[in-house]
Design an enzyme around this catalytic site. Structure first.
Site, PDB file in Angstrom:
ATOM      1  N   LYS A  22       0.834  -1.203   0.000  1.00 23.06           N
ATOM      2  CA  LYS A  22       0.000   0.000   0.000  1.00 23.06           C
ATOM      3  C   LYS A  22       0.868   1.252   0.000  1.00 23.06           C
ATOM      4  CE  LYS A  22      -3.907  -0.586   2.260  1.00 23.06           C
ATOM      5  NZ  LYS A  22      -4.641  -0.846   3.506  1.00 23.06           N
ATOM      6  N   GLY A 100      -6.777 -10.564   8.212  1.00 21.63           N
ATOM      7  CA  GLY A 100      -6.440 -11.057   9.542  1.00 21.63           C
ATOM      8  C   GLY A 100      -5.593 -10.079  10.317  1.00 21.63           C
ATOM      9  N   MET A 102      -4.716  -5.995  11.502  1.00 20.13           N
ATOM     10  CA  MET A 102      -5.475  -4.788  11.764  1.00 20.13           C
ATOM     11  C   MET A 102      -5.596  -4.022  10.460  1.00 20.13           C
ATOM     12  SD  MET A 102      -4.923  -1.477  14.027  1.00 20.13           S
ATOM     13  CE  MET A 102      -4.844  -0.473  12.571  1.00 20.13           C
ATOM     14  N   ARG A 335      -3.229  -0.833  -6.643  1.00 20.34           N
ATOM     15  CA  ARG A 335      -2.313  -1.973  -6.677  1.00 20.34           C
ATOM     16  C   ARG A 335      -2.620  -2.789  -7.927  1.00 20.34           C
ATOM     17  NH1 ARG A 335      -5.486  -5.075  -1.864  1.00 20.34           N
ATOM     18  NH2 ARG A 335      -7.436  -5.048  -2.992  1.00 20.34           N
ATOM     19  N   ARG A 567       3.143 -48.177 -16.603  1.00 18.02           N
ATOM     20  CA  ARG A 567       3.196 -49.188 -15.532  1.00 18.02           C
ATOM     21  C   ARG A 567       2.635 -50.480 -16.101  1.00 18.02           C
ATOM     22  NH1 ARG A 567       0.823 -44.644 -13.591  1.00 18.02           N
ATOM     23  NH2 ARG A 567       1.834 -43.562 -11.861  1.00 18.02           N
ATOM     24  N   ARG A 622       7.984 -49.524 -17.765  1.00 22.39           N
ATOM     25  CA  ARG A 622       8.601 -49.975 -16.513  1.00 22.39           C
ATOM     26  C   ARG A 622       8.280 -51.442 -16.283  1.00 22.39           C
ATOM     27  NH1 ARG A 622       6.790 -47.360 -10.916  1.00 22.39           N
ATOM     28  NH2 ARG A 622       4.954 -48.656 -11.267  1.00 22.39           N
ATOM     29  N   GLU A 750      15.040 -44.141  -7.440  1.00 23.93           N
ATOM     30  CA  GLU A 750      14.007 -43.922  -6.434  1.00 23.93           C
ATOM     31  C   GLU A 750      14.409 -44.445  -5.069  1.00 23.93           C
ATOM     32  OE1 GLU A 750      10.436 -45.948  -7.684  1.00 23.93           O
ATOM     33  OE2 GLU A 750      11.581 -47.566  -8.606  1.00 23.93           O
ATOM     34  N   SER A 769      15.253 -42.180 -14.663  1.00 23.24           N
ATOM     35  CA  SER A 769      13.983 -41.493 -14.439  1.00 23.24           C
ATOM     36  C   SER A 769      13.736 -41.492 -12.936  1.00 23.24           C
ATOM     37  CB  SER A 769      12.859 -42.212 -15.179  1.00 23.24           C
ATOM     38  OG  SER A 769      11.627 -41.577 -14.879  1.00 23.24           O
ATOM     39  N   GLY A 771      11.879 -41.564  -9.700  1.00 23.80           N
ATOM     40  CA  GLY A 771      10.565 -41.900  -9.145  1.00 23.80           C
ATOM     41  C   GLY A 771      10.468 -41.130  -7.839  1.00 23.80           C
ATOM     42  N   THR A 772       9.971 -39.904  -7.940  1.00 27.99           N
ATOM     43  CA  THR A 772      10.093 -39.016  -6.770  1.00 27.99           C
ATOM     44  C   THR A 772       9.129 -39.385  -5.644  1.00 27.99           C
ATOM     45  OG1 THR A 772       8.717 -37.479  -8.002  1.00 27.99           O
ATOM     46  CG2 THR A 772      11.065 -37.027  -7.923  1.00 27.99           C
ATOM     47  N   ASN A 773       8.123 -40.183  -5.948  1.00 31.64           N
ATOM     48  CA  ASN A 773       7.235 -40.605  -4.866  1.00 31.64           C
ATOM     49  C   ASN A 773       7.979 -41.550  -3.918  1.00 31.64           C
ATOM     50  OD1 ASN A 773       4.785 -40.597  -3.511  1.00 31.64           O
ATOM     51  ND2 ASN A 773       4.078 -42.441  -4.567  1.00 31.64           N
ATOM     52  N   ASP A 774       8.537 -42.623  -4.491  1.00 30.78           N
ATOM     53  CA  ASP A 774       9.320 -43.533  -3.649  1.00 30.78           C
ATOM     54  C   ASP A 774      10.546 -42.839  -3.082  1.00 30.78           C
ATOM     55  OD1 ASP A 774       8.402 -46.179  -3.121  1.00 30.78           O
ATOM     56  OD2 ASP A 774       8.385 -46.535  -5.290  1.00 30.78           O
ATOM     57  N   TYR A 857      13.267 -34.136 -19.242  1.00 29.76           N
ATOM     58  CA  TYR A 857      11.807 -34.112 -19.342  1.00 29.76           C
ATOM     59  C   TYR A 857      11.167 -34.380 -17.989  1.00 29.76           C
ATOM     60  CZ  TYR A 857      11.801 -39.244 -19.174  1.00 29.76           C
ATOM     61  OH  TYR A 857      11.956 -40.545 -18.775  1.00 29.76           O
TER      62      TYR A 857
HETATM   63  P1  ADP Z   1      -8.134  -2.118   3.256  1.00 28.65           P
HETATM   64  O1  ADP Z   1      -6.744  -2.558   3.052  1.00 28.65           O
HETATM   65  O2  ADP Z   1      -8.968  -2.986   4.089  1.00 28.65           O
HETATM   66  O3  ADP Z   1      -8.779  -1.693   1.976  1.00 28.65           O
HETATM   67  P2  ADP Z   1      -7.655   0.649   3.714  1.00 28.65           P
HETATM   68  O4  ADP Z   1      -6.446   1.062   4.445  1.00 28.65           O
HETATM   69  O5  ADP Z   1      -7.599   0.755   2.257  1.00 28.65           O
HETATM   70  O6  ADP Z   1      -8.025  -0.810   4.160  1.00 28.65           O
HETATM   71  O7  ADP Z   1      -8.818   1.527   4.309  1.00 28.65           O
HETATM   72  C1  ADP Z   1     -10.148   1.166   4.487  1.00 28.65           C
HETATM   73  C2  ADP Z   1     -11.059   2.221   3.893  1.00 28.65           C
HETATM   74  O8  ADP Z   1     -10.800   3.511   4.439  1.00 28.65           O
HETATM   75  C3  ADP Z   1     -10.882   2.338   2.410  1.00 28.65           C
HETATM   76  O9  ADP Z   1     -12.134   2.392   1.796  1.00 28.65           O
HETATM   77  C4  ADP Z   1     -10.140   3.610   2.232  1.00 28.65           C
HETATM   78  O10 ADP Z   1     -10.444   4.190   1.020  1.00 28.65           O
HETATM   79  C5  ADP Z   1     -10.606   4.447   3.419  1.00 28.65           C
HETATM   80  N1  ADP Z   1      -9.555   5.391   3.796  1.00 28.65           N
HETATM   81  C6  ADP Z   1      -8.308   5.094   4.161  1.00 28.65           C
HETATM   82  N2  ADP Z   1      -7.590   6.210   4.382  1.00 28.65           N
HETATM   83  C7  ADP Z   1      -8.417   7.246   4.132  1.00 28.65           C
HETATM   84  C8  ADP Z   1      -8.263   8.673   4.173  1.00 28.65           C
HETATM   85  N3  ADP Z   1      -7.101   9.221   4.487  1.00 28.65           N
HETATM   86  N4  ADP Z   1      -9.322   9.424   3.870  1.00 28.65           N
HETATM   87  C9  ADP Z   1     -10.502   8.860   3.552  1.00 28.65           C
HETATM   88  N5  ADP Z   1     -10.723   7.539   3.488  1.00 28.65           N
HETATM   89  C10 ADP Z   1      -9.689   6.733   3.783  1.00 28.65           C
HETATM   90 MG    MG Z   2      -8.101  -0.587   0.711  1.00 29.77          MG
HETATM   91 MG    MG Z   3       8.355 -46.370  -7.354  1.00 28.51          MG
END
Ligand code: ADP
Ligand code: MG
Ligand code: MG
Length: 885
Positions: A22, A100, A102, A335, A567, A622, A750, A769, A771-774, A857
């Site tokens: 990001k 997962g 924050m 991205r 085989r 074989r 193998e 050849s 035989g990577t399983n064995d 191969y």
């Molecule tokens: P995620 O990776 O889950 O998309 P983001 O960091 O992109 O999380 O942010 C979550 C939401 O908050 C997104 O929709 C983003 O556009 C919005 N957001 C993040 N920073 C700002 C900002 N500075 N002003 C307004 N909206 C923001």
């Molecule tokens: Mg985002």
């Molecule tokens: Mg074998």
């Protein structure tokens, strides 16, 4: 001193290791002069230092203050100013995007004083108080782990007191009361007041992002996706812009092409008067991006031109997040976008057509895994009902069947079934084998169900946590299904559907089969073009493991240029079992040779067909490998039959003889017993019969005007002396068959000893050849059938390996033996042909390894031949390009 903070004006897209994805992309957009709110990135290095020591590294806070001052200057606002506050978002961002962890805290910097200032400055009290309550909620949840429900309860209460149904209907006073209630919740759960000092909010948020790298879900995700655990995350601090300032404001997401099909043209959604989160959350109805042209033509035009520039810059599909504040457009994220496997192929080909990337690069933009996904049959989702639930897609495929809740029922079923379990264990194996697919409510990609299903190539969805299974019912989304009810599970998406969803065969497979033409279909033409380039680039040939003419013919259609493993044991099954029994039970040479004589013409006919199907291409046959007692009835069955006969006072007859033989031949460890070359050396005439059948079949093909190219492969050799003995016998047999073409003789590698003594063995073998399983079994000391179900899940969880060594070659151990054997073999015989015929030959990562190891191969199942071809081409094509996974 280490520098821990980079202004957006200092970085670029190539600094993902340091700035995270990001941050690097925000810097790139800033560099391009796009309208990005000012901000800075705290590096992954700072995160690593924090996680190591538990404290912020020296100098970091000073650097943050410094960069904050720069931002204030640019915005003309001050962080913490009570009258007109600068507000910030704090966003996590690792090198790889990762659920997962924050996520994001918006509106940092608001407090009891500045909320009033913001309301006055924006002439919108409601907006200010709504922002404040969101801040307390997000901050409490993500920084202090206050349970989300605690806030939700207050919000629900506020709505019912106000007598309204939705949050936007809450007025200023009600939001003020809500802020008060939220602060109480905050205090109750944390034992402290919501921090009023803006800098404290900021620093606590940064530390919370750092810590979230080690959240349990994040660790699990990285393990599953094979992302290193020690990268750390960056933190992006950015000036807030507001899409919720009325009808001239809004927020949206967009793709520069359709990420589902790859079709050209921008795709996206726009939501008026809303903040970022709201679009994705689907709280209100977003409109298609095209409607922005009517709402705010200037911003729409600007956005389209920015998207075009981003594609040019990244030379790939980009996705973006943007916000419009009072008619002014701001870019918040971009991205290289995720896409479906079909879109990956289509877009790669389009970009070549548009002159943006070379064919080499295009080949790097698609993967064997993606091609594999395109080759599975899939559900016709246009005809599917909404899914009941979605779990972890653990093993791809589309399966339909009646629900069964235990293994025995699966085994007993006569119709296709889906085995539904909370989780599976080794006792469920028979049921898993019998079922079309497996659905579990617990466990992820490394659970027992997932590991075993992948090993068997069976559809599996696991970790569908909303699913409640009790006794003979499963409940999900308020619906209860019983044993016998039909469900459909999609191991590629994790979707679970009620009833029977129509399955459609893969178009890509039909194309390879020659049933569909590529012309006119964007996906098939892209596949055709990239496959052709892969074949052109590849140094590795791709052969197929095929035992019959039918399999071989299909493999040929799929692009195999040889059979790497035929085989011969299946040629001993069915009616021919009787002949094998006679061979085993023979008490003298005459009886044995009579049995072999009877087998000879049958084998010869099989080979003739196979050589005809592969005319002009090498076919590696074989010699028989499995222990002979596998051809006799199982011990338990015979024991029961004999006991039954004896109880009735009847002579068990043939069964008695068989039982004696089976007892005599019983092995504690058949995998390490009398099999492979050992059989050939112990049972006189067995190998000679097979060699004769091969030679005679080849001679017959030559006589018929064909071009047979058989090769004879000896399994399980561990010592050169074994091979010498077999070779001497084979040569005399070959010399005795008139009209046979020259036939090469080689060996499988193998047994670890064979790999280590490959120099000696190469003196006698014309080809190797692997035989990577064995070889994997014997190198690790694992019996595959025993270990995969028993403890591989645990091993994967513990990170002892990140993928089963039977799925993908273990480079450090087994791979080292392969490289050693290649080196030692070629040192003695430079023109030694070397291939691999284990299942690893069709595994994308392993193909790359075999390319690097200098093999000639790989050979794999017919269905995986295109995947191996693609990966062989990718391995050889040196061009660097971005990987779109
Ligand atoms: P995620 O990776 O889950 O998309 P983001 O960091 O992109 O999380 O942010 C979550 C939401 O908050 C997104 O929709 C983003 O556009 C919005 N957001 C993040 N920073 C700002 C900002 N500075 N002003 C307004 N909206 C923001
Ligand atoms: Mg985002
Ligand atoms: Mg074998």
């Amino acid at each position: 001193m280490t520098r821990y903070v980079y202004d957006f004006t200092d970085g670029n897209k190539d600094l993902k290791d340091l700035l995270g994805g990001k941050g690097a992309n925000l810097a790139e957009m800033t560099l391009m002069g796009l309208p990005v709110p000012p901000g800075f990135t705290v590096t992954t290095e700072a995160c690593r230092a924090y996680l190591r020591t538990g404290t912020m590294p020296a100098g970091l806070l000073t650097e943050v203050q410094h960069h904050l001052r720069l931002m204030q200057n640019r915005m003309g606002k001050t962080f913490g100013d009570a009258a007109d506050p600068l507000l910030l978002s704090v966003r996590s961002g690792a090198k790889f995007s990762m659920p997962g962890m924050m996520e994001t805290i918006l509106d940092i910097g608001l407090n009891d004083a500045s909320v009033v200032g913001l309301g006055r400055q924006s002439a919108d009290q409601r907006f200010a108080w709504d922002s404040y309550r969101r801040l307390i909620q997000m901050f409490g949840k993500t920084v202090f782990d206050v349970p989300g429900e605690a806030f939700e309860e207050e919000l629900t209460a506020a709505r019912s007191i106000a007598g309204v149904a939705t949050d936007p209907e809450l007025g200023t006073t009600q939001l003020q009361d809500l802020v008060h209630a939220y602060k109480k919740v905050f205090h109750q759960h944390t034992g402290r007041d919501f921090p009023q000092a803006p800098h404290e909010q900021l620093f606590l948020a940064i530390a919370a992002v750092f810590r979230s790298w080690n959240a349990e879900r994040a660790i699990l995700y990285r393990r599953q996706e094979r992302i290193p655990q020690d990268l750390g995350t960056a933190v992006n601090v950015m000036a807030m812009v507001f899409g919720n300032r009325g009808e001239n404001s809004g927020t949206g997401v967009a793709f520069t092409r359709d990420p589902a099909t790859g079709r050209r043209g921008v795709y996206g959604d726009y939501l008026r008067n809303a903040q970022g989160e709201d679009v994705v959350a689907g709280i209100r109805n977003a409109v298609p991006l095209a409607e922005l042209a009517a709402i705010d033509p200037a911003s729409h035009r600007q956005l389209l031109s920015i998207m075009q520039r981003l594609e040019q810059r990244y030379r790939d599909l980009c996705d973006i997040e943007f916000t419009i504040e009072n008619g002014r457009l701001w870019m918040l994220q971009t991205r290289v976008g995720k896409r479906t496997p079909a879109a990956a192929f289509v877009i790669a080909a389009q970009l070549v057509d548009e002159g943006r990337i070379t064919l080499h690069e295009a080949l790097q933009r698609v993967t064997g895994e993606q091609l594999a996904q395109l080759m599975f049959p899939s559900f016709d989702t246009t005809a599917a009902p909404p899914p009941l639930t979605t779990g972890v897609p653990a093993s791809p495929g589309a399966s339909v069947g009646a629900i069964v809740f235990d293994s025995a029922a699966a085994v007993a079923a006569t119709e296709p079934v889906i085995l539904v379990r909370r989780e599976t264990n080794p006792d469920d194996l028979p049921g898993m084998i019998a079922a079309q697919g497996i659905l579990t409510s617990r466990g992820g990609k490394t659970s027992h169900a997932a590991v075993v299903a992948r090993g068997m190539g069976k559809t599996c969805v696991c970790g569908t946590e909303e699913l409640r299974i009790d006794g003979d019912g499963l409940t999900v989304a308020g619906r209860t299904l019983h044993a016998g009810d039909i469900i459909s599970i999609d191991g590629t998406t994790g979707n679970v559907y009620p009833g029977s969803v129509a399955v459609r065969p893969s178009a890509v497979v039909r194309y390879f089969e020659g049933e569909l033409a590529a012309h006119g279909d964007p996906l098939l033409s892209a596949v055709e073009r990239l496959m052709a380039h892969a074949d052109h680039q590849a140094r590795l040939d791709v052969h197929a493991n095929a035992d019959t003419a039918v399999d071989a013919t299909r493999a040929r259609r799929f692009g195999a240029t040889g059979v790497g493993l035929c085989r011969t044991e299946h040629m001993f099954l069915g009616d021919r079992r009787r002949l094998v029994e006679r061979l085993i039970l023979a008490e003298d040479d005459a009886a044995r040779s009579e049995a072999l004589q009877a087998l000879l013409p049958l084998q010869r006919a099989d080979f003739e067909e196979l050589f005809a199907a592969m005319d002009g291409l090498p076919v590696t046959v074989r010699l028989i490998d499995p222990p002979l007692h596998e051809f006799l009835p199982p011990l338990e069955e015979l024991t029961a039959r004999v006991a039954h006969a004896e109880a009735l006072g009847v002579d068990p007859g043939h069964d008695g003889t068989l039982l004696t033989a089976v007892r005599r031949m019983h092995e504690q460890n058949p995998m390490l017993g009398l099999r492979g070359v050992r059989l050939g050396l112990v049972i006189p005439g067995l190998f000679a019969m097979q060699v004769r059948a091969i030679a005679q079949a080849a001679a017959a093909r030559v006589a018929a005007g064909g071009d047979p190219q058989p090769e004879i492969m000896v399994p399980l050799v561990g010592a050169v002396q074994e091979l010498e003995t077999v070779r001497a016998e084979a040569e005399s047999v070959l010399a005795s068959v008139p009209g046979a073409p020259p036939i090469r003789l080689g060996t499988m590698i193998e047994v670890p000893r064979a790999a280590l003594t490959a120099g000696q063995i190469a003196g006698v073998a014309e080809f190797f050849s692997f035989g990577t399983n064995d070889l994997t079994q014997m190198t690790w000391g694992f019996s595959r059938d025993d270990v995969e179900g028993a403890f591989f899940g645990r091993y994967l969880e513990l990170g002892i390996f990140s993928v089963s060594p039977f799925e993908s070659i273990d480079r450090d151990g087994v791979g080292e033996l392969v490289s050693t054997a290649v080196q030692r073999g070629r040192a003695i015989r430079p023109d030694l042909t070397i291939g691999v015929c284990g299942e690893h030959g069709g595994d994308p990562a392993s193909v790359r390894f075999f390319h690097d190891a200098g093999l000639d191969y790989v050979s794999c199942s017919p269905f995986r031949v295109p995947i191996a071809r693609l990966e062989a081409g990718r391995a050889a094509s040196a061009a660097a390009g971005s990987d779109s996974r």
